[in-house]
Design a protein around this motif. Structure first.
Motif, short mmCIF file in Angstrom:
data_model
loop_
_atom_site.label_atom_id
_atom_site.label_comp_id
_atom_site.label_asym_id
_atom_site.label_seq_id
_atom_site.Cartn_x
_atom_site.Cartn_y
_atom_site.Cartn_z
N HIS A 49 15.76 -2.94 -59.19
CA HIS A 49 15.96 -4.02 -60.16
C HIS A 49 17.26 -3.81 -60.91
O HIS A 49 17.70 -2.68 -61.10
CB HIS A 49 14.82 -4.03 -61.19
N ALA A 50 17.86 -4.89 -61.37
CA ALA A 50 19.03 -4.80 -62.24
C ALA A 50 18.58 -4.16 -63.55
O ALA A 50 17.43 -4.39 -63.98
CB ALA A 50 19.63 -6.18 -62.49
N PRO A 51 19.43 -3.38 -64.21
CA PRO A 51 19.01 -2.68 -65.43
C PRO A 51 18.43 -3.60 -66.50
O PRO A 51 17.39 -3.30 -67.07
CB PRO A 51 20.30 -2.01 -65.92
N GLU A 52 19.07 -4.73 -66.79
CA GLU A 52 18.56 -5.61 -67.84
C GLU A 52 17.26 -6.28 -67.43
O GLU A 52 16.42 -6.57 -68.25
CB GLU A 52 19.60 -6.66 -68.28
N GLU A 53 17.07 -6.50 -66.14
CA GLU A 53 15.83 -7.09 -65.64
C GLU A 53 14.68 -6.11 -65.84
O GLU A 53 13.60 -6.47 -66.28
CB GLU A 53 15.97 -7.45 -64.16
N ASP A 87 24.39 -7.41 -60.29
CA ASP A 87 24.00 -6.23 -61.06
C ASP A 87 22.95 -5.42 -60.32
O ASP A 87 22.95 -4.18 -60.39
CB ASP A 87 23.47 -6.64 -62.44
N ALA A 111 14.57 -3.71 -68.08
CA ALA A 111 14.33 -3.61 -69.52
C ALA A 111 13.53 -4.81 -70.01
O ALA A 111 12.62 -4.66 -70.82
CB ALA A 111 15.65 -3.51 -70.27
N HIS A 112 13.86 -5.99 -69.50
CA HIS A 112 13.13 -7.21 -69.89
C HIS A 112 11.67 -7.12 -69.46
O HIS A 112 10.77 -7.47 -70.21
CB HIS A 112 13.80 -8.44 -69.27
N LYS A 164 9.83 -4.74 -71.79
CA LYS A 164 9.55 -5.37 -73.09
C LYS A 164 8.38 -6.34 -72.96
O LYS A 164 7.51 -6.39 -73.81
CB LYS A 164 10.78 -6.11 -73.61
#
Length: 160
Positions: free
Chosen positions: A139-143, A18, A145-146, A149
């Motif tokens: 960075h990977a998108p979900e990383e 990703d 976002a994590h 957060k």
């Protein structure tokens, strides 16, 4: 006599993750405004300790890298590859090949694949340390976002 105009060249390390797809997205976004070409590099090599493969054949490793590259390009750009994107399958250790490729590049883009306490993965870390041009680590998108957060959670825990 003027030197010939050199068009910017962006090299992107692609491993199918990703993060590398996000790196392709970043390269695509930068290519237009910079008037750059994008070279998407998938690197492959025979894993250490696999001497038998040298006898049996190593085509499977190259084929897997090519398939991974094609899928990553499709994931990043859809079924029609933009004319400014040029796929390339390269034999050799990814960090070494990308560093060498950076010699004639305007920008090297790699995805972040670090695990655990590592801030960067081994390839991205080597590229940042030794590339001959600027390096963008994506960075990977979900990383991302994590991480965002987590930083908000820390701020709220501190009362800030």
């Amino acid at each position: 006599m003027d030197a010939p105009e050199r068009h910017p060249r962006i090299v992107v390390g692609v491993d199918g993750s990703d993060a590398s797809i996000a790196a392709l997205h970043a390269a695509g976004s930068l290519a237009g405004p910079l008037g750059a070409t994008v070279e998407a590099w998938a690197c492959w090599d025979v894993p250490p300790g696999y001497g038998l493969y040298l006898v049996v054949g190593i085509e499977g490793f190259e084929y897997a890298a090519r398939q991974s590259l094609e899928q990553a390009l499709a994931d990043a750009f859809g079924p029609e590859l933009p004319a400014f994107v040029h796929p390339r399958v390269v034999r050799g250790k990814a960090s070494e090949q990308l560093i060498e490729g950076s010699r004639n590049a305007s920008l090297l883009i790699v995805g972040r694949r670090g695990h655990g306490s590592l801030v960067l993965g081994s390839v991205s870390s080597a590229c940042v340390s030794h590339a001959h041009c600027p390096v963008l680590v994506v960075h990977a998108p979900e990383e991302a976002a994590h991480r965002k957060k987590g930083s908000h959670a820390r701020k709220s825990d501190d009362g800030q």
